[in-house]
Write an enzyme that holds these catalytic residues in place. Structure first.
Site, mmCIF file in Angstrom:
data_model
loop_
_atom_site.group_PDB
_atom_site.id
_atom_site.type_symbol
_atom_site.label_atom_id
_atom_site.label_comp_id
_atom_site.label_asym_id
_atom_site.label_seq_id
_atom_site.Cartn_x
_atom_site.Cartn_y
_atom_site.Cartn_z
ATOM 1 N N ASP A 1 13.807 2.108 1.756
ATOM 2 C CA ASP A 1 13.329 3.429 2.154
ATOM 3 C C ASP A 1 13.896 4.516 1.243
ATOM 4 O O ASP A 1 13.179 5.407 0.790
ATOM 5 C CB ASP A 1 13.635 3.714 3.626
ATOM 6 N N ASP B 1 2.686 0.227 -6.470
ATOM 7 C CA ASP B 1 1.593 1.153 -6.187
ATOM 8 C C ASP B 1 2.110 2.591 -6.160
ATOM 9 O O ASP B 1 1.477 3.501 -6.713
ATOM 10 C CB ASP B 1 0.947 0.814 -4.839
#
Length: 362
Positions: free
Chosen positions: A218, A246
């Protein structure tokens, strides 16, 4: 001269549009470097599924095994579940041919504005473990249709799988900046991620010039947005690597420009090269798709085939096209897929003298 046999699977959606652009660009640079390529086009994908109930023939993997490389466009259409399209074609290829490394370069491209504010150049490599981890086949559904219906998915991490991904990252980093960032979540996932950390740490201890830093996924995702220039080589599990690549591709301008290589480093089996983007049904058929991901994947294929000068030439050509202001709509331009491909081919020719010495050496 023996021609390299290339299996071509354009697939679905914009794959059918960027694939011709990719082949055209690769062919142009191959002529300059005296490389013989034997393209074998295979009509596998969602149309094949509609006709035959499967994404590729029963002997499809045997057919692919006879090739030196696989060039893939994109897979997937809205009306067929992804579990059918991806698990019927892409993932079986990756696993049958032990393509356990998914290599995804990300960098600032000429004339393309990064989506984040940074004066530094972004140039990083994501090494994604490609055969196990979170994308395991072990699991199932229970009590279907009842209130207590449940789904189970088992993550599978092996010492061998983690170590070979970490080793690939270590060797790559040793030839670059000497820095590896490992994506983890060992504070919340209490078994597999501490094991990942342990094996990565033990493996990279064999690379004394490489500095290892582990970051929670995260925090790493946030940092890639805020400070992408700080990273060089990132090694990650199957799921984490998929998401990070991505994200990083979008940060540098467009996921349409992002390439990837599904590698069998030992070369026992063919490797597969594909853009990171999907089939993009929202723009399919309009002729506006960005072909850089396909072209850049073609350059990675040439490199894997032992033709690095040609690969560098092709990258230089599409970068020069971008620097000259030729860009597709996702990059803020107006060029069509075909117009960008033509611009790349023209610059392959324009750079031929620059790369002439390398062409002879290759």
């Amino acid at each position: 001269m023996t021609a390299a046999r290339i299996a071509v699977i354009a697939g679905d959606g914009i794959g059918l549009e960027v694939m011709p652009a990719g082949i055209r660009a690769v062919d142009a640079v191959a002529v300059v470097h005296g490389i013989a390529l034997d393209w074998h086009e295979l009509d596998w994908g969602s149309d094949y599924y509609r006709a035959h109930g499967r994404m590729l023939p029963v002997d499809g993997l045997d057919v692919l095994a006879e090739h030196d490389a696989i060039f893939l466009g994109a897979v997937g259409v809205p009306e067929i579940p992804d579990v059918e399209t991806l698990w019927g074609l892409l993932i079986p290829i990756r696993r049958a041919f032990e393509q356990y490394i998914n290599l995804r370069p990300v960098k600032t491209l000429p004339g393309v504005t990064n989506r984040v504010r940074t004066d530094d150049v972004i140039d990083l490599m994501i090494v994604r473990e490609n055969n196990e981890g979170e994308y395991s086949e072990i699991g199932g559904r229970a009590y279907r249709g009842l209130p207590e219906e449940a789904a189970f998915q088992e993550n599978v991490f092996t010492r061998k799988g983690i170590a070979r991904a970490a080793r690939f990252a270590g060797e790559l980093a040793a030839a670059r900046s000497g820095k590896v960032t490992s994506a983890t979540k060992s504070n919340g996932i209490v078994h597999t991620m501490p094991f990942w950390d342990e094996v990565v740490r033990e493996t990279l201890a064999d690379y004394p010039t490489v500095e290892l830093r582990s970051e929670l996924i995260d925090a790493l995702a946030a940092s890639l947005v805020l400070h992408p220039e700080r990273y060089d080589v990132i090694v990650a599990s199957n799921l984490f690597g998929d998401i990070l690549s991505d994200l990083a591709g979008a940060v540098t301008g467009s996921i349409g420009s992002a390439p990837s290589a599904n590698l069998n480093p030992e070369r026992k089996h063919p490797s597969m090269f594909e853009p990171v983007h999907g089939s993009a049904p929202d723009i399919a058929g309009q002729g506006i798709a960005n072909p850089i991901g396909q072209i850049w994947s073609g350059a990675m294929m040439l490199d894997s085939l032992g033709r690095r000068p040609a690969a560098d030439h092709l990258v230089a050509a599409f970068e020069l096209a971008l620097a000259d202001g030729v860009r597709t709509r996702d990059l803020g331009g107006t060029a069509s897929t075909e117009e960008f491909a033509s611009a790349v081919v023209a610059r392959v020719d324009a750079l031929a003298d620059t790369f002439a010495g390398a062409a002879v050496a290759s």
